[in-house]
Enzyme design. Structure first.
Site, PDB file in Angstrom:
ATOM      1  N   TRP A  53      89.154  52.254  61.773  1.00  0.00           N
ATOM      2  CA  TRP A  53      87.903  52.132  61.010  1.00  0.00           C
ATOM      3  C   TRP A  53      86.704  52.568  61.868  1.00  0.00           C
ATOM      4  O   TRP A  53      85.967  53.496  61.530  1.00  0.00           O
ATOM      5  CB  TRP A  53      87.758  50.664  60.582  1.00  0.00           C
ATOM      6  CG  TRP A  53      86.549  50.318  59.771  1.00  0.00           C
ATOM      7  CD1 TRP A  53      85.755  51.180  59.085  1.00  0.00           C
ATOM      8  CD2 TRP A  53      86.036  48.998  59.568  1.00  0.00           C
ATOM      9  NE1 TRP A  53      84.768  50.469  58.443  1.00  0.00           N
ATOM     10  CE2 TRP A  53      84.917  49.140  58.724  1.00  0.00           C
ATOM     11  CE3 TRP A  53      86.406  47.725  59.993  1.00  0.00           C
ATOM     12  CZ2 TRP A  53      84.166  48.030  58.323  1.00  0.00           C
ATOM     13  CZ3 TRP A  53      85.659  46.630  59.580  1.00  0.00           C
ATOM     14  CH2 TRP A  53      84.552  46.784  58.760  1.00  0.00           C
ATOM     15  N   HIS A 110      93.775  51.148  73.281  1.00  0.00           N
ATOM     16  CA  HIS A 110      94.113  49.720  73.233  1.00  0.00           C
ATOM     17  C   HIS A 110      94.315  49.163  74.637  1.00  0.00           C
ATOM     18  O   HIS A 110      94.733  48.010  74.787  1.00  0.00           O
ATOM     19  CB  HIS A 110      95.419  49.505  72.460  1.00  0.00           C
ATOM     20  CG  HIS A 110      95.382  49.879  71.007  1.00  0.00           C
ATOM     21  ND1 HIS A 110      94.334  49.548  70.183  1.00  0.00           N
ATOM     22  CD2 HIS A 110      96.276  50.525  70.223  1.00  0.00           C
ATOM     23  CE1 HIS A 110      94.597  50.004  68.961  1.00  0.00           C
ATOM     24  NE2 HIS A 110      95.763  50.599  68.966  1.00  0.00           N
ATOM     25  N   ARG A 132      88.105  41.220  67.156  1.00  0.00           N
ATOM     26  CA  ARG A 132      88.350  40.637  65.826  1.00  0.00           C
ATOM     27  C   ARG A 132      88.987  39.272  66.019  1.00  0.00           C
ATOM     28  O   ARG A 132      89.735  39.060  66.983  1.00  0.00           O
ATOM     29  CB  ARG A 132      89.296  41.557  65.036  1.00  0.00           C
ATOM     30  CG  ARG A 132      89.534  41.150  63.593  1.00  0.00           C
ATOM     31  CD  ARG A 132      90.522  42.097  62.900  1.00  0.00           C
ATOM     32  NE  ARG A 132      90.610  41.816  61.471  1.00  0.00           N
ATOM     33  CZ  ARG A 132      91.485  42.392  60.646  1.00  0.00           C
ATOM     34  NH1 ARG A 132      92.344  43.291  61.107  1.00  0.00           N
ATOM     35  NH2 ARG A 132      91.508  42.076  59.353  1.00  0.00           N
ATOM     36  N   TYR A 195      84.646  42.964  64.232  1.00  0.00           N
ATOM     37  CA  TYR A 195      85.151  43.432  62.940  1.00  0.00           C
ATOM     38  C   TYR A 195      84.371  42.737  61.831  1.00  0.00           C
ATOM     39  O   TYR A 195      83.941  43.358  60.855  1.00  0.00           O
ATOM     40  CB  TYR A 195      86.645  43.093  62.847  1.00  0.00           C
ATOM     41  CG  TYR A 195      87.313  43.460  61.546  1.00  0.00           C
ATOM     42  CD1 TYR A 195      88.063  44.629  61.442  1.00  0.00           C
ATOM     43  CD2 TYR A 195      87.225  42.627  60.426  1.00  0.00           C
ATOM     44  CE1 TYR A 195      88.696  44.969  60.251  1.00  0.00           C
ATOM     45  CE2 TYR A 195      87.852  42.959  59.244  1.00  0.00           C
ATOM     46  CZ  TYR A 195      88.584  44.122  59.145  1.00  0.00           C
ATOM     47  OH  TYR A 195      89.200  44.443  57.962  1.00  0.00           O
ATOM     48  N   PHE A 231      86.327  50.518  53.049  1.00  0.00           N
ATOM     49  CA  PHE A 231      87.776  50.352  53.033  1.00  0.00           C
ATOM     50  C   PHE A 231      88.389  51.219  51.928  1.00  0.00           C
ATOM     51  O   PHE A 231      89.372  51.925  52.136  1.00  0.00           O
ATOM     52  CB  PHE A 231      88.149  48.876  52.832  1.00  0.00           C
ATOM     53  CG  PHE A 231      89.636  48.640  52.825  1.00  0.00           C
ATOM     54  CD1 PHE A 231      90.367  48.715  53.998  1.00  0.00           C
ATOM     55  CD2 PHE A 231      90.297  48.366  51.639  1.00  0.00           C
ATOM     56  CE1 PHE A 231      91.749  48.512  53.990  1.00  0.00           C
ATOM     57  CE2 PHE A 231      91.676  48.164  51.628  1.00  0.00           C
ATOM     58  CZ  PHE A 231      92.396  48.237  52.800  1.00  0.00           C
ATOM     59  N   GLY A 253      92.158  44.871  54.710  1.00  0.00           N
ATOM     60  CA  GLY A 253      90.809  45.156  55.179  1.00  0.00           C
ATOM     61  C   GLY A 253      89.820  44.045  54.948  1.00  0.00           C
ATOM     62  O   GLY A 253      88.653  44.293  54.633  1.00  0.00           O
TER      63      GLY A 253
HETATM   64  P1  A3P Z   1      94.502  44.339  57.784  1.00  0.00           P
HETATM   65  O1  A3P Z   1      95.920  44.516  58.211  1.00  0.00           O
HETATM   66  O2  A3P Z   1      94.036  42.928  57.955  1.00  0.00           O
HETATM   67  O3  A3P Z   1      94.235  44.866  56.424  1.00  0.00           O
HETATM   68  P2  A3P Z   1      93.686  49.104  63.510  1.00  0.00           P
HETATM   69  O4  A3P Z   1      93.031  50.325  62.982  1.00  0.00           O
HETATM   70  O5  A3P Z   1      93.117  48.651  64.823  1.00  0.00           O
HETATM   71  O6  A3P Z   1      95.162  49.255  63.536  1.00  0.00           O
HETATM   72  O7  A3P Z   1      93.330  47.905  62.525  1.00  0.00           O
HETATM   73  C1  A3P Z   1      93.853  47.861  61.236  1.00  0.00           C
HETATM   74  C2  A3P Z   1      93.100  46.838  60.416  1.00  0.00           C
HETATM   75  O8  A3P Z   1      91.790  47.331  60.109  1.00  0.00           O
HETATM   76  C3  A3P Z   1      93.789  46.566  59.093  1.00  0.00           C
HETATM   77  O9  A3P Z   1      93.575  45.187  58.806  1.00  0.00           O
HETATM   78  C4  A3P Z   1      93.009  47.479  58.172  1.00  0.00           C
HETATM   79  O10 A3P Z   1      93.099  47.160  56.807  1.00  0.00           O
HETATM   80  C5  A3P Z   1      91.612  47.303  58.694  1.00  0.00           C
HETATM   81  N1  A3P Z   1      90.711  48.375  58.254  1.00  0.00           N
HETATM   82  C6  A3P Z   1      90.918  49.694  58.317  1.00  0.00           C
HETATM   83  N2  A3P Z   1      89.895  50.373  57.757  1.00  0.00           N
HETATM   84  C7  A3P Z   1      89.018  49.448  57.334  1.00  0.00           C
HETATM   85  C8  A3P Z   1      87.770  49.532  56.648  1.00  0.00           C
HETATM   86  N3  A3P Z   1      87.219  50.701  56.315  1.00  0.00           N
HETATM   87  N4  A3P Z   1      87.136  48.367  56.356  1.00  0.00           N
HETATM   88  C9  A3P Z   1      87.685  47.184  56.692  1.00  0.00           C
HETATM   89  N5  A3P Z   1      88.856  47.050  57.331  1.00  0.00           N
HETATM   90  C10 A3P Z   1      89.531  48.176  57.647  1.00  0.00           C
END
Ligand code: A3P
Length: 289
Positions: A53, A110, A132, A195, A231, A253
């Site tokens: 994101w 990471h 987060r 987050y 999202f 998300g």
């Molecule tokens: P969830 O599994 O709780 O939905 P990363 O990119 O570090 O792997 O993190 C993934 C998490 O970020 C996921 O959480 C995903 O849905 C969330 N995410 C990705 N894009 C997003 C957005 N535009 N707004 C809010 N959350 C987002």
């Protein structure tokens, strides 16, 4: 998820576990030649903190910045950002390719600071630290681990929870990660964002990030970055941006999905560790817990 033996799916580098499907000792060794620049933008976040994101927000911001610069210089730049922009993921040649980029580089990672190339700190690259709530991180990590074959799967949430509270996770323990980054949280080249605050007010978050990076935006440009990072819009574009992984990455998300998984005992256990290790630190004060 992958049901193979965890020992075959993960390997250890400097005391931290990584998935063999994504990382290797050779790439870690090649990474030693990586030389950070002061205008690099490093996005650091424990897995599942929203890296993809904020990664998109950063590439949009830097693209806006580069476009202006090129308009002023009346030149064109055909450079493409890395397809897979994680510092520690890719082939051994990627650091050579990154050296040739003349535009500002957006680099996701990471890695805990101890495993990052020293030049990132020495050359004062801009570091955006994304954190987060660990309960939502664990929830997201659990679902992702079971969905993606690059990661070990877990038979039950209870099994996953036990592992999450130890160092036995890919990229190590969440709590160690935060403790390590605490040492850098007050540096002038480091900005922390949660987050949850970005979820609450994306426009404000984007503005703050842009100003940290010294990127000025028109109202129109801001609106576009904010809209593209919803999202909904990222999920809709995910096949194009992330291929098959897209359907696993953009899950819910939201905030507080942990309430669907944690039992009372797990909740108390995490509260206790959080209280002991994170609550009274700099990052603990910022985290929405
Ligand atoms: P969830 O599994 O709780 O939905 P990363 O990119 O570090 O792997 O993190 C993934 C998490 O970020 C996921 O959480 C995903 O849905 C969330 N995410 C990705 N894009 C997003 C957005 N535009 N707004 C809010 N959350 C987002």
């Amino acid at each position: 998820g992958n049901t193979m033996d965890r020992d075959e799916l993960l390997f250890s580098y400097k005391g931290i576990l990584y998935p063999v499907a994504l990382c290797s000792l050779e790439v870690f060794r090649a990474m030693e030649s990586f030389e950070a620049r002061s205008d690099d933008v490093i996005l650091a976040g424990y897995p599942k903190s929203g890296t993809n994101w904020v990664g998109q927000i950063l590439s949009d911001l830097v693209a806006t910045f580069e476009k202006k610069r090129l308009d002023e210089e009346k030149s064109v730049n055909h450079e493409e950002l890395e397809e897979f922009p994680y510092l520690e993921i890719g082939d051994t040649e990627k650091y050579e390719r990154m050296k040739k980029l003349t535009s500002r580089r957006v680099i996701l990672t990471h890695l805990a600071p101890g495993n990052l190339p020293k030049s990132i700190f020495k050359n004062k690259a801009k570091i955006l630290l994304l954190i987060r709530n660990p309960k939502d991180v664990a929830t997201s990590f659990f679902h992702f681990s079971n969905a993606w074959s690059a990661l070990p799967s877990y038979e039950t949430w209870d099994d996953f929870f036990v592992a999450f509270m130890t160092e036995k996770m890919p990229w190590g323990s969440y709590f160690n990660y935060l403790s390590e980054w605490n040492k850098y949280a007050a540096d002038e080249n480091v900005m922390t964002i949660t987050y949850e605050e970005l979820k609450e007010n994306r426009a404000l978050g984007v503005k703050n990030i842009a100003s940290f990076l010294g990127i000025s935006l028109t109202g129109e440009e801001l609106r576009s970055v904010v809209e593209r990072s919803s999202f909904q819009s990222m999920k809709e574009n995910s096949l194009k941006t992330h291929g098959a992984l897209g359907s696993m990455l953009f899950r819910k998300g939201g905030v507080s999905d942990w309430k669907n998984l944690f039992n009372e005992e797990q909740n108390e256990k995490m509260d206790k560790v959080f209280e002991e290790r994170i609550a009274r630190t700099k990052l603990g004060a910022k985290l929405k817990y």
